[in-house]
Design a protein around this motif. Sequence first.
Motif, PDB file in Angstrom:
ATOM      1  N   ASN B  40       0.824  -1.207   0.000  1.00 40.43           N
ATOM      2  CA  ASN B  40       0.000   0.000   0.000  1.00 40.43           C
ATOM      3  C   ASN B  40       0.864   1.266   0.000  1.00 40.43           C
ATOM      4  OD1 ASN B  40      -2.446   1.311  -0.047  1.00 40.43           O
ATOM      5  ND2 ASN B  40      -2.623   1.389   2.192  1.00 40.43           N
TER       6      ASN B  40
ATOM      7  N   ASN C 139       1.158  -4.924   4.494  1.00 37.61           N
ATOM      8  CA  ASN C 139       0.999  -4.220   3.219  1.00 37.61           C
ATOM      9  C   ASN C 139       2.205  -3.355   2.875  1.00 37.61           C
ATOM     10  OD1 ASN C 139      -2.062  -4.156   4.624  1.00 37.61           O
ATOM     11  ND2 ASN C 139      -1.926  -4.991   2.557  1.00 37.61           N
ATOM     12  N   GLN C 141       4.089  -1.713   4.780  1.00 38.29           N
ATOM     13  CA  GLN C 141       4.191  -0.486   5.569  1.00 38.29           C
ATOM     14  C   GLN C 141       4.398  -0.807   7.035  1.00 38.29           C
ATOM     15  OE1 GLN C 141       0.473   1.494   3.967  1.00 38.29           O
ATOM     16  NE2 GLN C 141       1.937   3.142   3.663  1.00 38.29           N
ATOM     17  N   VAL C 148      -2.979   2.963  13.573  1.00 37.67           N
ATOM     18  CA  VAL C 148      -3.341   2.057  12.486  1.00 37.67           C
ATOM     19  C   VAL C 148      -4.694   1.394  12.734  1.00 37.67           C
ATOM     20  CG1 VAL C 148      -2.158   0.102  13.551  1.00 37.67           C
ATOM     21  CG2 VAL C 148      -2.491   0.145  11.069  1.00 37.67           C
ATOM     22  N   LYS C 150      -7.284  -1.786  10.697  1.00 40.58           N
ATOM     23  CA  LYS C 150      -7.494  -2.668   9.559  1.00 40.58           C
ATOM     24  C   LYS C 150      -8.751  -2.215   8.818  1.00 40.58           C
ATOM     25  CE  LYS C 150      -8.403  -7.391   8.074  1.00 40.58           C
ATOM     26  NZ  LYS C 150      -8.686  -8.787   8.441  1.00 40.58           N
ATOM     27  N   ASN C 151      -8.598  -1.984   7.525  1.00 40.40           N
ATOM     28  CA  ASN C 151      -9.732  -1.686   6.655  1.00 40.40           C
ATOM     29  C   ASN C 151     -10.183  -3.021   6.067  1.00 40.40           C
ATOM     30  OD1 ASN C 151     -11.351  -1.186   4.425  1.00 40.40           O
ATOM     31  ND2 ASN C 151     -10.354   0.773   3.968  1.00 40.40           N
ATOM     32  N   ARG C 156      -6.826  -4.315   3.872  1.00 41.39           N
ATOM     33  CA  ARG C 156      -5.471  -3.836   4.154  1.00 41.39           C
ATOM     34  C   ARG C 156      -5.436  -2.976   5.413  1.00 41.39           C
ATOM     35  NH1 ARG C 156      -6.291  -0.103  -0.797  1.00 41.39           N
ATOM     36  NH2 ARG C 156      -7.089   1.754   0.192  1.00 41.39           N
ATOM     37  N   GLU C 158      -4.281   0.490   7.306  1.00 39.45           N
ATOM     38  CA  GLU C 158      -4.154   1.902   6.922  1.00 39.45           C
ATOM     39  C   GLU C 158      -3.943   2.754   8.160  1.00 39.45           C
ATOM     40  OE1 GLU C 158      -7.441   1.817   3.275  1.00 39.45           O
ATOM     41  OE2 GLU C 158      -7.954   2.689   5.225  1.00 39.45           O
ATOM     42  N   ASN C 159      -3.430   3.952   7.951  1.00 38.46           N
ATOM     43  CA  ASN C 159      -3.399   4.918   9.045  1.00 38.46           C
ATOM     44  C   ASN C 159      -4.823   5.323   9.389  1.00 38.46           C
ATOM     45  OD1 ASN C 159      -0.583   5.531   9.765  1.00 38.46           O
ATOM     46  ND2 ASN C 159      -0.410   6.027   7.588  1.00 38.46           N
ATOM     47  N   LYS C 160      -5.064   5.484  10.695  1.00 41.71           N
ATOM     48  CA  LYS C 160      -6.388   5.949  11.143  1.00 41.71           C
ATOM     49  C   LYS C 160      -6.686   7.311  10.559  1.00 41.71           C
ATOM     50  CE  LYS C 160      -6.612   3.833  15.676  1.00 41.71           C
ATOM     51  NZ  LYS C 160      -6.671   4.115  17.101  1.00 41.71           N
TER      52      LYS C 160
END
Lengths: 160, 160, 160, 160
Positions: B40, C139, C141, C148, C150-151, C156, C158-160
């Motif tokens: 990502n 991912n 990162q 962080v 999970k989406n 994946r 992701e940052n909040k």
Amino acid sequence: MDLKILCTGGTFDKVYYDALSDYQIGEPQVEWILQQAGVNFSYEIESILKKDSLEITDQDREYIVAKVKAQSCKKIVITHGTDTMVETAQALKSVTDKTVVLVGAMQPARFKDSDATYNVGFATSAASVLSSGVYIAMNGQLFNADEVKKNRDAGRFENK
Amino acid sequence: MDLKILCTGGTFDKVYYDALSDYQIGEPQVEWILQQAGVNFSYEIESILKKDSLEITDQDREYIVAKVKAQSCKKIVITHGTDTMVETAQALKSVTDKTVVLVGAMQPARFKDSDATYNVGFATSAASVLSSGVYIAMNGQLFNADEVKKNRDAGRFENK
Amino acid sequence: MDLKILCTGGTFDKVYYDALSDYQIGEPQVEWILQQAGVNFSYEIESILKKDSLEITDQDREYIVAKVKAQSCKKIVITHGTDTMVETAQALKSVTDKTVVLVGAMQPARFKDSDATYNVGFATSAASVLSSGVYIAMNGQLFNADEVKKNRDAGRFENK
Amino acid sequence: MDLKILCTGGTFDKVYYDALSDYQIGEPQVEWILQQAGVNFSYEIESILKKDSLEITDQDREYIVAKVKAQSCKKIVITHGTDTMVETAQALKSVTDKTVVLVGAMQPARFKDSDATYNVGFATSAASVLSSGVYIAMNGQLFNADEVKKNRDAGRFENK
């Protein structure tokens, strides 16, 4: 024993040797293929030659024919390079009391996307079902030695 | 862009061409590796050379260095053959404002058992975390250009 | 020892049991990943839990934290299901003298197209380079536990 | 058309859905298997059911039989879960003018070590060679519907 497998090399068994920066014929790959498939028939694998099929000589071919004739098992699969598989199939026409199926691969069995595993499935099935004769099993098709050629550009075997 | 990937060939990208009965450097394999990993971060892949690293000349190396210096992205991974990776890392020492990580593979990425995917994970992580400098990422270790050699017999990179 | 790997289960280690017509957490898959990669650092793998991370309880998490604190090795990778990896990372914040990297997979490591091998490369590299702290490596990162999520729909982190 | 392939689901087509933390029947995997194999016969793949074979009802089986009878192609391969493959083969005994080969997998086709690719090679070969009848192709063997059972503990098909 249900099936004897004779390995002669070819692309099928090519592995990469980092120390040589080159590909070479390695050990018979058909072994892990059959193990992974969980086959439940009895078989024996014998490596009788380790050559790119372009390097197989008339003498090598005589040796292959003699090896086939010497088997007591009536069902035989031969792994073989694709470039001269047809020539070896023709040399084997004197074998009339056994089912002999030649099979190879366009991509080495060690490759993620190889055709080797499918081809072994196809060839072993053909060997178990077909009556005596010499056959080439490639690209999901069965050919007689006299009616097939390798189309090198298309990367497949076809009827002449 | 978070990461620029420059591909120079090597075992990493070796594929098999049946029509040649030979392995050759193919397209950059790092592309499907990153896609499969679902990364990502933003990246760009550029194939700048397709050579076995034994065939990389001084001129090629100058070209690689110039390419690295011309990047605006500060994080760079270079896929490279293992045999002269150390020489290229040394040639890159004049690059002081970027993080440059060289990575390769002992077995082609297309092989089922290749080290390529792990190595790319290792190298991209190192590139994102490390400050400026030139590094070799092989066998789960990070090396500086001056302290590493390839042990060809053992098939791995080691401290000198 | 350079690296300790604690395995807790999750998608990463899911294998298929025909006799149950179901997937279950199997043995730690990280072992063959590191062998295939030919890593040249010293490591020890320990299976401390075999759970889908949705089933990990507060008590389990206390056990994981205690296990991490009990290690003499200062570099630790934890394989973990993705659904509650963030919660476990937060529980580990009291660990201040070690580098702890949590890693998982969106597809089981046994799958042809899994992200597991890349992720292990990424996580082991991060563990070796980063200073003390608790990190999530997914991912491609690196995230801190507090920033962080999970989406699940996008599959994946992701940052909040 | 040389071969019609009817897909009913089963372990063969199980994929992993991270969003569900579970395995489910996905799209027919036989498609990429035949593409990777480079088969040179004409075929059509049709997904007619997506069920674990333990969930296949009598009504489903009637539907499968009707579908087989409705085909104009005389060579048919059916991918099917292994647990009730024998029941479906028995239900198909009223089909007397076609060669019908049922095949499945002990491990999902998406797995690195799956038996699926070999099995498809084996089944397609059997379909092309065998005369009319209903066959089960598993573990490198061909069975008639009345003489076979799945040995769940051994994870294979055997003669009764």
